[in-house]
Design a protein around this motif. Structure first.
Motif, PDB file in Angstrom:
ATOM      1  N   MET A   1       0.790  -1.213   0.471  1.00 55.29           N
ATOM      2  CA  MET A   1       0.050  -0.196   0.213  1.00 55.29           C
ATOM      3  C   MET A   1       0.794   1.162  -0.007  1.00 55.29           C
ATOM      4  SD  MET A   1      -2.853   1.246   2.904  1.00 55.29           S
ATOM      5  CE  MET A   1      -3.557   2.234   2.668  1.00 55.29           C
ATOM      6  N   THR A   2       0.843   2.566  -1.194  1.00 55.76           N
ATOM      7  CA  THR A   2       1.400   2.906  -1.089  1.00 55.76           C
ATOM      8  C   THR A   2       1.373   4.405   0.027  1.00 55.76           C
ATOM      9  OG1 THR A   2       1.971   3.070  -3.350  1.00 55.76           O
ATOM     10  CG2 THR A   2       2.119   4.635  -2.719  1.00 55.76           C
ATOM     11  N   PRO A   3       1.769   5.360   0.951  1.00 48.96           N
ATOM     12  CA  PRO A   3       1.224   5.953   1.337  1.00 48.96           C
ATOM     13  C   PRO A   3       0.896   7.074   1.133  1.00 48.96           C
ATOM     14  CG  PRO A   3       3.482   5.838   2.104  1.00 48.96           C
ATOM     15  CD  PRO A   3       2.962   5.104   1.302  1.00 48.96           C
ATOM     16  N   PRO A   4      -0.824   7.978   1.345  1.00 45.64           N
ATOM     17  CA  PRO A   4      -0.502   9.777   0.735  1.00 45.64           C
ATOM     18  C   PRO A   4       0.212  10.067   0.479  1.00 45.64           C
ATOM     19  CG  PRO A   4      -1.348   9.092   2.978  1.00 45.64           C
ATOM     20  CD  PRO A   4      -0.412   7.187   2.663  1.00 45.64           C
ATOM     21  N   GLU A   5       0.054  11.110  -0.227  1.00 43.48           N
ATOM     22  CA  GLU A   5       1.074  11.804  -0.417  1.00 43.48           C
ATOM     23  C   GLU A   5       0.554  13.490   0.013  1.00 43.48           C
ATOM     24  OE1 GLU A   5       2.236  14.925  -4.291  1.00 43.48           O
ATOM     25  OE2 GLU A   5       2.168  12.777  -4.862  1.00 43.48           O
ATOM     26  N   ILE A   6       1.410  13.732   0.545  1.00 43.48           N
ATOM     27  CA  ILE A   6       1.288  15.057   1.819  1.00 43.48           C
ATOM     28  C   ILE A   6       2.330  16.200   0.681  1.00 43.48           C
ATOM     29  CG2 ILE A   6       1.406  13.775   3.844  1.00 43.48           C
ATOM     30  CD1 ILE A   6       3.452  13.927   5.250  1.00 43.48           C
ATOM     31  N   ASP A   7       2.010  17.679   1.612  1.00 43.74           N
ATOM     32  CA  ASP A   7       2.930  18.674   1.153  1.00 43.74           C
ATOM     33  C   ASP A   7       3.016  18.887   2.464  1.00 43.74           C
ATOM     34  OD1 ASP A   7       2.725  18.439  -1.914  1.00 43.74           O
ATOM     35  OD2 ASP A   7       0.412  19.423  -1.636  1.00 43.74           O
ATOM     36  N   LEU A   8       4.912  19.451   2.201  1.00 44.44           N
ATOM     37  CA  LEU A   8       5.267  20.147   3.454  1.00 44.44           C
ATOM     38  C   LEU A   8       5.875  21.384   2.947  1.00 44.44           C
ATOM     39  CD1 LEU A   8       6.574  16.751   5.264  1.00 44.44           C
ATOM     40  CD2 LEU A   8       5.523  18.019   5.897  1.00 44.44           C
ATOM     41  N   TRP A   9       6.027  22.512   3.632  1.00 45.55           N
ATOM     42  CA  TRP A   9       6.446  23.490   3.795  1.00 45.55           C
ATOM     43  C   TRP A   9       8.313  22.951   4.364  1.00 45.55           C
ATOM     44  CZ3 TRP A   9       2.920  27.336   6.392  1.00 45.55           C
ATOM     45  CH2 TRP A   9       1.974  27.560   5.835  1.00 45.55           C
TER      46      TRP A   9
END
Length: 80
Positions: A1-9
């Motif tokens: 299962m691929t972890p969800p993509e997140i955006d970080l500063w």
């Protein structure tokens, strides 16, 4: 299962990396009603920061940021 993509500063990358490294350093208590998460292990956090090369002068702020994330995570972890 691929972890969800997140955006970080950019300023969030270090706290995220330490947070991920602490994923198995949670303190829990067990009782008749199951387990309850009480927080991450502070000495483990200090060790991870030191071993990751976080400068000593930056560790206090990083610990504050980790505590903020912990405060958001605890109600979710204990919602069962």
């Amino acid at each position: 299962m691929t972890p969800p993509e997140i955006d970080l500063w950019p300023e969030q990358h270090r706290v995220f990396d330490v947070w991920v490294a602490l994923q198995n350093a949670w303190q829990i208590v067990a009782g008749m009603n199951g387990i309850a998460y009480i927080g991450f292990d502070r000495p483990a956090a200090e060790s991870v920061m030191r071993m990751s090369g976080v400068k000593k002068r930056d560790r206090g702020k990083l610990l504050e940021d980790l505590s903020t994330v912990e405060s958001a995570a605890l109600p979710i972890l204990n919602s069962k």
